[in-house]
Write a protein that holds these residues in place. Structure first.
Motif, PDB file in Angstrom:
ATOM      1  N   UNK A 293       0.838  -1.201   0.000  1.00 35.17           N
ATOM      2  CA  UNK A 293       0.000   0.000   0.000  1.00 35.17           C
ATOM      3  C   UNK A 293       0.872   1.249   0.000  1.00 35.17           C
ATOM      4  N   UNK A 294       1.939   1.232   0.780  1.00 33.19           N
ATOM      5  CA  UNK A 294       2.854   2.367   0.838  1.00 33.19           C
ATOM      6  C   UNK A 294       3.569   2.564  -0.495  1.00 33.19           C
ATOM      7  N   UNK A 295       3.904   1.442  -1.153  1.00 33.84           N
ATOM      8  CA  UNK A 295       4.546   1.505  -2.469  1.00 33.84           C
ATOM      9  C   UNK A 295       3.642   2.177  -3.490  1.00 33.84           C
ATOM     10  N   UNK A 296       2.381   1.784  -3.499  1.00 34.56           N
ATOM     11  CA  UNK A 296       1.423   2.393  -4.435  1.00 34.56           C
ATOM     12  C   UNK A 296       1.321   3.896  -4.196  1.00 34.56           C
ATOM     13  N   UNK A 297       1.296   4.278  -2.935  1.00 32.55           N
ATOM     14  CA  UNK A 297       1.198   5.699  -2.583  1.00 32.55           C
ATOM     15  C   UNK A 297       2.427   6.464  -3.090  1.00 32.55           C
TER      16      UNK A 297
END
Length: 430
Positions: A293-297
């Protein structure tokens, strides 16, 4: 020779190097005419569950977890175990975070290492009884030292068999645990090791680590590097590839997934690399939802989301397709590791590797001449190393040729399998 491999399965939810390692040796030994059996523990080895058609899964992941937490399950009727070890239940367990995270499983790890004194003793008896009824192995090969709790019972039931144990990244699991459990677990492994005839480390580096961590005689430790069958991998012409970077491993913090993402973001700040894309594969578990999720952000905030491809299929032909898309790979594992089978798979596909100066990575690259090693494992250093190769396409092309020949000469599964069989035979004569 009649050989039994006892292998913890991953269920195929992520790229499991140990599962692939054992499977490649299994196939190579069978090719040489030996009788070889894979016995999976915890979960099926692969997502297609083909191994379940041959041998039952022992120590089913859900069953042993419930028996550890709730003593009533230790006396449950056989039909309950059968239900918990069914294909649908094991497939569900494969996606659970607890299957791959050491934290919180300290007591279960100790219980497993205690063998007949542990809470899973009935499962141990069930497994050994099945083996005694269906197999009479000359060699019993444990996939890693966390299975050493099985060894004393195996020695009792199969006194004439050679018992060996592979050594690969046990420290990653044990040293992630609570301090109060760590020393106890290493001590238990050392005690149970007395029932084992020989240990097979996958690299010179990890042999030294194991001797430091465990109280075992140096004379019992052998080195046998991993291998692949070069003919199983196709090399796409270098000129036909775009300047893409690949990552192939479980997408988690321990494997440096975030370092790879941050290095790519840094790389893309330079207009010289506007064409470069990042191809990611290797799967994940429930534990990895946060980092994904952090990567997508991060990627969306930097407007790089469309420059990254999540290559979902990392089994079989899907993995080969991944290698055909990239000019190089990097898996910047935070603390290094004992080997990294993905390095051989990449190099056999003519794809050089870019790895930090940690663990066995320098050893593998030095033997294969199939990549480059960079210093401190930071996003800046990785970015700089990637830039060097992306800018020098002639060097990268030469490395592509060198890495393929390096695997053929140094890490051919036929040669490594013969080394393994020689170790078995040597131990039989002692």
């Amino acid at each position: 020779m009649n050989i039994l491999q006892i292998i913890p399965g991953s269920g195929g939810s992520f790229y499991c190097g140990n599962c692939l390692r054992d499977d490649k040796f299994y196939l190579a030994m069978k090719k040489q005419g030996h009788q070889v059996t894979k016995l999976p523990m915890y979960l099926p080895l692969f997502s297609d569950e083909h191994d379940l058609n041959e041998i039952p899964v022992f120590y089913g992941a859900i069953s042993i977890y419930l028996k550890q937490l709730y003593p009533i399950f230790q006396k449950a009727p056989a039909w309950v175990d059968k239900l918990l070890n069914s294909k649908p239940m094991l497939k569900l367990a494969a996606s659970m975070a607890g299957s791959t995270s050491a934290k919180g499983l300290e007591e279960m790890t100790i219980s497993m290492l205690m063998g007949e004194e542990g809470k899973q003793k009935e499962e141990l008896h069930r497994m050994v009884s099945w083996m005694a009824e269906h197999l009479q192995p000359d060699v019993l090969h444990l996939s890693n030292a966390l299975l050493l709790g099985l060894a004393p019972k195996l020695r009792e039931v199969f006194p004439d068999a050679v018992i060996v144990c592979s050594l690969q990244d046990e420290d990653v699991w044990v040293d992630a645990m609570n301090d109060s459990f760590r020393n106890k677990i290493w001590k238990l492994m050392s005690e149970k090791a007395e029932a084992v005839d020989g240990f097979i480390a996958v690299s010179d580096f990890y042999a030294k680590v194991s001797l430091e961590k465990m109280d075992i005689p140096e004379s019992k430790v052998f080195i046998n590097h991993l291998g692949v069958e070069p003919n199983d991998y196709q090399v796409k012409a270098f000129e036909e590839k775009a300047r893409n970077i690949g990552y192939i491993s479980r997408m988690c913090e321990a494997n440096g997934f975030d370092i790879m993402i941050d290095a790519f973001i840094l790389l893309k700040q330079d207009k010289e690399f506007e064409d470069v894309q990042l191809i990611l594969t290797g799967g994940s578990t429930g534990d990895d939802k946060g980092i994904l999720k952090e990567t997508e952000k991060k990627l969306k905030n930097t407007k790089l989301w469309n420059d990254v491809e999540f290559h979902e299929d990392f089994d079989g032909s899907g993995r080969h397709n991944f290698f055909s898309k990239v000019q190089m790979i990097s898996v910047p594992v935070r603390n290094g590791e004992a080997f990294g089978l993905y390095l051989l798979e990449s190099m056999a596909s003519g794809v050089p590797v870019v790895q930090p100066k940690l663990g066995a990575f320098p050893e593998i690259v030095d033997k294969s001449k199939g990549g480059i090693i960079y210093g401190h494992n930071s996003k800046e250093n990785l970015c700089d190393a990637l830039k060097i190769l992306l800018r020098d396409q002639d060097q990268l092309k030469q490395l592509s040729l060198d890495c393929r020949s390096g695997v053929e000469n140094e890490f051919n599964i036929a040669n490594q399998t013969q080394n393994l069989l020689n170790i078995y035979n040597q131990l039989k004569k002692i």
